[in-house]
Design a protein around this motif. Structure first.
Motif, mmCIF file in Angstrom:
data_model
loop_
_atom_site.group_PDB
_atom_site.id
_atom_site.type_symbol
_atom_site.label_atom_id
_atom_site.label_comp_id
_atom_site.label_asym_id
_atom_site.label_seq_id
_atom_site.Cartn_x
_atom_site.Cartn_y
_atom_site.Cartn_z
ATOM 1 N N GLY A 12 73.671 -57.079 -69.345
ATOM 2 C CA GLY A 12 72.369 -56.837 -69.997
ATOM 3 C C GLY A 12 72.052 -55.355 -70.083
ATOM 4 N N PRO A 71 67.266 -60.943 -73.275
ATOM 5 C CA PRO A 71 67.656 -61.709 -72.082
ATOM 6 C C PRO A 71 66.863 -63.003 -71.933
ATOM 7 N N ALA A 76 73.905 -62.776 -71.552
ATOM 8 C CA ALA A 76 74.594 -61.859 -72.457
ATOM 9 C C ALA A 76 75.957 -62.415 -72.878
#
Lengths: 183, 225
Positions: A12, A71, A76
């Motif tokens: 992320g 997110p 991810a």
């Protein structure tokens, strides 16, 4: 600043850096994910050269769109894999999905029951496996072949020896059941 | 045509994520996702549902030269918006010319005191979305034809001075898209990164950006005539 960045959860922040134009961060994403993502592309294209082209295309998209990764909408890894799958699917569509469906390497692993165990490495994966297991077998096989190997409705129909219209309706019904089961 | 009915949209998003749409339909959904946050969220939910199935593909090392090919493809025309603004106004990339022309028109219409620093924040399609001007200690944000945030989200403005470890919040952007702030802990300076992220209502709960970066740019000295 040195810190461990090998965990998947670090993807992320790496993507946030990619969104700022950080090319080293893009390379770090590549190094962590290239083998997994190349496998995803190759399962659809079954041609290493074409899969490499698709992965290159996907990383250009990742560089361009990293700022869009949210997110709150999922991990991810899922976001990256979706970009790679769509790049591979675009390549498949561009050449008219001419990949033969009687390829013996195609789908033999996914349709085996124990292959679904590999999906169950995470809590989400276990729920998906259980929900897929609750579907009728041809229904489940159609969805797995389409997702993992990029088969079109027509190719799934040819492989399962079912009429095209039946396969379309089955897949749509299977997707509805999946959504209810995963809710 | 992207349907309006929620069930039909969900079914379309599911088939797009699964990969069974024809080329034309798939391209249409891919385009619609760029401008329809609700459809984008529906597609993302389906991608996340299916994601564990990617474990069925056997990982395999790509060709060893692939990274250098990717890097080479990035070089001639960097498409990452932030990079364009790293180099300020001097670079001659094609998009910057159009943006500068638009900005000049905007300034002609508004003979306001000239700012010291400014930047234009671009959308991911490189359309000008926000004008940021700094004068004295003030940072002034104006909307240039920006679409509103999704109903359950807020747009939050941040500034990151060069060399700083973390961005400073400049506050939530009101619905009318106009905001003037005078931050107490930082001063506008050339090279300062300005970004807008999508956050929960009320803003980031952590004091750091938590959502995706929607727009980004770097302050550069304003052109004085």
């Amino acid at each position: 600043m040195l810190r461990r960045m090998d965990a998947a959860t670090d993807l992320g922040p790496l993507l946030a850096a990619v969104a700022h134009g950080d090319r080293a961060a893009l390379r770090a994403v590549y190094e962590r994910q290239a083998a997994r993502l190349f496998g995803v592309a190759n399962a659809i294209l079954r041609d290493r050269d074409a899969a490499a082209d698709a992965l290159q295309d996907a990383f250009l998209r990742i560089a361009r769109r990293a700022g869009q990764y949210d997110p709150a909408r999922g991990p991810a890894e899922a976001w990256l894999a979706a970009i790679v799958r769509h790049a591979a699917l675009d390549a498949v569509r561009a050449r008219g999905r001419e990949i033969p469906t009687d390829d013996p390497a195609l789908g033999d692993q996914p349709v085996e029951a124990d292959a679904l165990e590999r999906v169950a490495a995470s809590a989400e994966g276990r729920r998906l496996r259980d929900c897929l297991a609750a579907l009728e077998e041809k229904n489940r096989t159609g969805i797995v072949l389409a997702f993992v190997h990029g088969l079109s409705h027509a190719q799934v129909a040819a492989r399962l020896d079912l009429p095209l219209g039946t396969v379309k309706a089955w897949i749509r019904r299977g997707l509805l059941r999946l959504r209810e089961c995963l809710a | 045509m992207i349907p309006a009915d929620p069930e039909a949209r969900d079914a379309l998003a599911a088939e797009y994520a699964l990969g069974t749409l024809e080329a034309r339909e798939a391209a249409e959904v891919a385009r619609a996702v760029e401008r329809d946050p609700d459809l984008a969220a529906t597609v993302a939910r389906w991608e996340a549902r299916f994601a564990p199935l990617t474990a069925l593909a056997t990982p395999e090392a790509p060709p060893p030269d692939l990274w250098s090919r990717i890097e080479g493809a990035l070089d001639p025309a960097p498409r990452v918006v932030a990079r364009r603004w790293l180099d300020g106004w001097k670079l001659g990339a094609f998009g910057a010319t159009a943006v500068a022309a638009g900005l000049a028109a905007f300034l002609l219409l508004r003979p306001a005191p000239q700012p010291q620093f400014m930047t234009v924040l671009l959308t991911d399609r490189e359309q000008p979305a926000w004008l940021v001007q700094a004068e004295g200690g003030d940072i002034r944000l104006s909307s240039l034809n920006t679409r509103p945030a999704p109903p359950d989200r807020a747009l939050q403005l941040w500034a990151l001075p060069q060399g700083a470890a973390a961005p400073t919040s400049l506050g939530l952007i009101p619905h009318d898209g106009r905001l003037t702030v005078r931050p107490t802990t930082i001063r506008p300076s050339p090279g300062m990164l300005i970004e807008i992220t999508l956050e929960p209502p009320g803003g980031s709960p952590t004091g750091r950006p938590t959502g995706p970066v929607q727009f980004i740019g770097r302050l550069a000295p304003a052109i004085r005539s």
